[in-house]
Design a protein around this motif. Structure first.
Motif, PDB file in Angstrom:
ATOM      1  N   ASP A 621       2.888  -1.729   3.610  1.00 34.28           N
ATOM      2  CA  ASP A 621       2.702  -0.664   2.638  1.00 34.28           C
ATOM      3  C   ASP A 621       1.243  -0.215   2.658  1.00 34.28           C
ATOM      4  N   PHE A 622       0.908   0.718   1.780  1.00 35.02           N
ATOM      5  CA  PHE A 622      -0.440   1.279   1.762  1.00 35.02           C
ATOM      6  C   PHE A 622      -1.494   0.192   1.542  1.00 35.02           C
ATOM      7  N   ARG A 656      -0.400   9.628  -1.133  1.00 32.81           N
ATOM      8  CA  ARG A 656      -0.684   8.291  -0.599  1.00 32.81           C
ATOM      9  C   ARG A 656      -1.687   8.371   0.552  1.00 32.81           C
ATOM     10  N   GLN A 672      -0.330   7.316   4.404  1.00 32.73           N
ATOM     11  CA  GLN A 672       1.041   7.218   4.904  1.00 32.73           C
ATOM     12  C   GLN A 672       1.420   8.522   5.579  1.00 32.73           C
ATOM     13  N   TYR A 687       1.935   3.777   8.289  1.00 29.81           N
ATOM     14  CA  TYR A 687       0.598   3.972   7.718  1.00 29.81           C
ATOM     15  C   TYR A 687      -0.429   4.020   8.850  1.00 29.81           C
TER      16      TYR A 687
END
Length: 804
Positions: A621-622, A656, A672, A687
């Motif tokens: 994820d980020f 994001r 992202q 990402y």
């Protein structure tokens, strides 16, 4: 080459040096010892036992109950499942308390109701590989000859109280493919003499020429062929000491005659072959090239089709051996063999290699012929072999030998000087020291005022030129004794620049974090050239591109990393994390050549962590991507100067994506991929980041300042602030840190809430604050005073309200 330490003692005195120390000295002299194996490592409590009685187990068809004498008046009952166990045998017994390979401990047990006090062992259970066990004992226990003494150490009889050195030989050192060759090497290293084995034996009144004649048609392939005859041999097992040495060297024992030929192969480096004289089919040996499509069935029972490139040994008409590679099944030594025709020959290595390669037959013999054997050992090896056959096979050696000898094997004569040696090595070795080294090597040497004429024995076929002599002096003098010097022109040794050192640290950090380095093309298409670029610039197109896909110099590294992810995912690789350090090319108006700048980029998708046993999976994820960068910034010492701003960039998700700033100056981005971009590339959630490596590594940082570990307890306070939805949490955190001053040591966001409990235009951001003082324990009053200032500051700056 596997070298038995105990066997080596037969030829050179090494009683005062351990196998490990000897291995170190051999390695330092130029032959790498890849390892020293202790054959009895982890084994104890194994003795010779005598099976007095054997009875069928009353409750098991495949088990026997044996009464075994262990010596010193001790008799025990042992249950054994081996098919070949029998009364009267002398066997290896692991007594109660013994330890076998794999830390297998022997205990008293009951097997189907019958007590068993130990275990009768096979050779495999004593740590000997199945491929090295004689066929008669491959599926059962090992049976000792009757002359062994009951109660003594079984491992000693099997030569397992030994250490084996594995030599990693280069092709030029074929002289060390024999125990005598290794003995010469060790003798030179330690300055000791080499003892040759005895070749004394008695002969009868007959002559070998009455039994066999030898003719050679292919003199270039076989310049030397020696045949000897041994009568009245009795085929049986070879002595235990010989079997143990062969197994230690990686060769399976067969019978006394075959084992003797293999033993000589290892001892002298000279391959031998024993024919059953009565199965030979004639009184003639003819060595020639094979005829086209001629057939031979070799000892492995495979029928092989020959060509005119192959050399064969024949009985005058049909082949009985593929020269230097493998014998034929039609003349194999068997249990009823009584007369041996022994072959000792010098074959051309190129011819042997051709046959070995064509038929996929790689043998110990062919390996030695290919690399080169000592032609002056061919006769000596044959004499040693028949002496052993007379002693251990009861043979009667027929007088003389039959041979064809057109071989011209003269020792090489090479000259050098002490000046040449010292100029090459950068040493100050004296003429006396050089002469002593050649003497230790058992080279004949004469000296005349610092000039040496060396007669090199034929066993060292690798020494032919002056530089070879210099190398021998270097390795025996000791590479560690050669002085370390810098080139005369160099004032200082070369070092990495500060920038290069930091770049290397970045690579190591990213690979340690789990990213794989990619090196991609500098060329891309016009369409993708400006995608994800950090700065505007003119794309430079090649005048004559090879394809449209590789026509333009890139302005960003990210597009090619996304190509790499596509490639991996198409091959079902679910976890992908890649990075690249490379150049981009920024064209400027009014200039012909672009400006080249170094960038760091990364791309991550799929699973970041996976623990199949716990069923736990964590996707990228980020904050995984951001955490990797923050760890890198911390490693480089610039984390305090890094800030993040919300940003929008083509191809990236608008909510994001963050701009990365160093001391307020933009150096890159992280974000992202936009859902539309993901669909276009057929990628899962992905990402990416890209940074100006020049700006990042060019940042000067001060010396690292360490803080003492706090000796006094800290106080934690949590606050939840209700602010406008558009207020960045990072700005709130910055104000809190500034206002908190020296007492506030840590600030962390641990919750963000948006929902029906608060106004739709608002959000709640919760922070954990930790206060401590390095010199004393904080009081509530001190903390409350600073904490109140923090709340006032965020209220004034952001109209924040403390959530109740």
């Amino acid at each position: 080459m596997l070298v038995s330490y105990n066997w080596l003692k037969d030829y050179v005195n090494i009683d005062d040096i351990s196998a490990e120390d000897l291995a170190e000295k051999i390695t330092r002299s130029g032959i790498e010892v890849e390892g020293v194996e202790v054959l009895n490592d982890g084994i104890n409590g194994v003795v010779v036992g005598h099976v007095l009685e054997k009875e069928q187990h009353p409750n098991a068809d495949k088990l026997n109950v044996c009464q075994v004498d262990l010596g010193k008046g001790e008799t025990v009952q042992i249950v054994c499942g081996a098919k070949n166990v029998d009364k009267g045998q002398k066997v290896a017994v692991a007594t109660v308390g013994a330890v076998l390979p794999g830390n297998f401990k022997i205990k008293r047990a009951k097997l189907r109701g019958e007590e068993s006090n130990g275990m009768i062992c096979s050779l495999q259970e004593l740590g000997i590989g199945s491929k090295l066990v004689a066929k008669e004992f491959s599926e059962g226990i090992f049976v000792f000859p009757n002359e062994v003494e009951v109660g003594t150490d079984a491992l000693e009889y099997l030569n397992r109280n030994d250490k084996v050195m594995e030599l990693g030989l280069t092709p030029n050192r074929s002289d060390a493919l024999s125990m005598l060759g290794v003995a010469y090497e060790v003798g030179a290293i330690l300055g000791r003499d080499v003892k040759w084995p005895s070749t004394d034996y008695e002969t009868n009144s007959e002559e070998a020429s009455d039994y066999i004649s030898v003719n050679v048609e292919a003199f270039e392939d076989n310049p030397l062929y020696v045949a000897k005859v041994v009568k009245n041999v009795k085929i049986g097992p070879s002595p235990l000491w010989m079997q143990g040495r062969l197994m230690a060297a990686g060769i399976r024992p067969h019978n006394n005659v075959v084992d003797i030929t293999n033993y000589i192969l290892l001892e002298y480096g000279q391959p031998l072959h024993a024919f059953d004289y009565d199965r030979l089919g004639s009184k003639e040996i003819l060595v020639r090239r094979a005829r086209k499509d001629e057939k031979i069935t070799t000892l492995d029972d495979a029928e092989r089709t020959l060509t005119e490139d192959h050399l064969v040994i024949t009985n005058g008409s049909e082949p009985v051996a593929l020269a230097g590679v493998m014998g034929g099944a039609n003349s194999e030594v068997q249990s009823d063999t009584t007369t041996i025709l022994l072959e000792s020959a010098y074959f051309n290595g190129v011819t042997v290699r051709k046959a070995s390669k064509d038929h996929g037959l790689r043998s110990e013999a062919s390996a030695r012929y290919e690399k080169g054997i000592d032609p002056n050992r061919t006769h000596e090896a044959a004499e040693r072999a028949v002496a052993l056959m007379a002693e251990y096979a009861g043979g009667e050696v027929v007088g003389g030998s039959v041979e064809v000898n057109t071989l011209k094997a003269e020792p090489a004569v090479v000259s050098t000087t002490v000046e040449k040696i010292n100029s090459v090595l950068g040493t100050s070795i004296t003429a006396a020291e050089v002469k002593d080294i050649f003497t230790k090597l058992k080279f004949d040497v004469t000296e005349d005022n610092g000039s040496f004429t060396v007669t090199v024995p034929t066993r060292r076929g690798d020494i032919t030129i002056e530089e070879d002599l210099v190398e021998e002096v270097a390795r025996l003098y000791g590479y560690d004794n050669i002085p370390t010097t810098l080139p005369v022109s160099a004032a200082t040794p070369g070092v990495l620049t500060a920038y290069q050192a930091k770049r290397r640290k970045v690579r190591r950090y990213l690979e340690g974090a789990g990213l794989i380095q990619n090196i991609t093309y500098s060329l891309t298409s016009d369409e993708r050239a400006k995608q994800f670029a950090l700065e505007d610039g003119k794309a430079i197109r090649l005048a004559m591109p090879m394809s449209e896909e590789r026509s333009t110099l890139r302005l960003s590294l990210v597009p090619h990393l996304l190509e790499a992810l596509q490639h991996n995912i198409a091959r079902s690789l679910q976890a992908n994390a890649v990075y690249e350090i490379g150049s981009v090319f920024i064209g400027k108006e009014g200039t012909v050549l672009p400006e080249e700048k170094e960038r760091l980029a990364g791309a991550l998708t799929g699973l970041w962590q996976q623990h199949p046993w716990q069923g736990e999976k964590k996707a990228v994820d980020f904050f995984v991507a951001k955490g990797i960068l923050e760890g890198m910034f911390s490693m480089l010492g610039v984390n305090e100067a890094i800030t993040y701003n919300r940003a929008e960039k083509d191809g990236l998700h608008p909510g994001r994506t963050a701009e990365i700033l160093l001391d307020g100056e933009s150096i890159g981005f992280i974000g992202q991929l936009h859902p539309e971009k993901l669909n276009e590339l057929d990628l899962p959630e992905t990402y990416v980041f890209e940074l100006s490596l020049t700006a990042l590594l060019g940042e000067s940082i001060g010396e690292i300042q360490y803080e003492a570990i706090p000796r006094f307890p800290s106080i934690s306070r949590d606050i939840a602030l209700v602010v406008d939805r558009e207020t960045p949490a990072g700005e709130l955190e910055a104000v809190i840190k500034t206002t908190g001053g020296s007492l506030l040591k840590e600030v962390q966001v641990f919750d963000v809430y948006e929902g029906d409990k608060i106004d739709s235009s608002k959000k709640s951001v919760a922070f954990a604050l930790r206060y401590y003082h390095p010199e004393h324990t904080l009081t509530d009053e001190e903390v409350t005073k600073v904490h109140t200032k923090v709340l006032q500051a965020v209220e004034e700056k952001f109209e924040a309200v403390l959530r109740s």
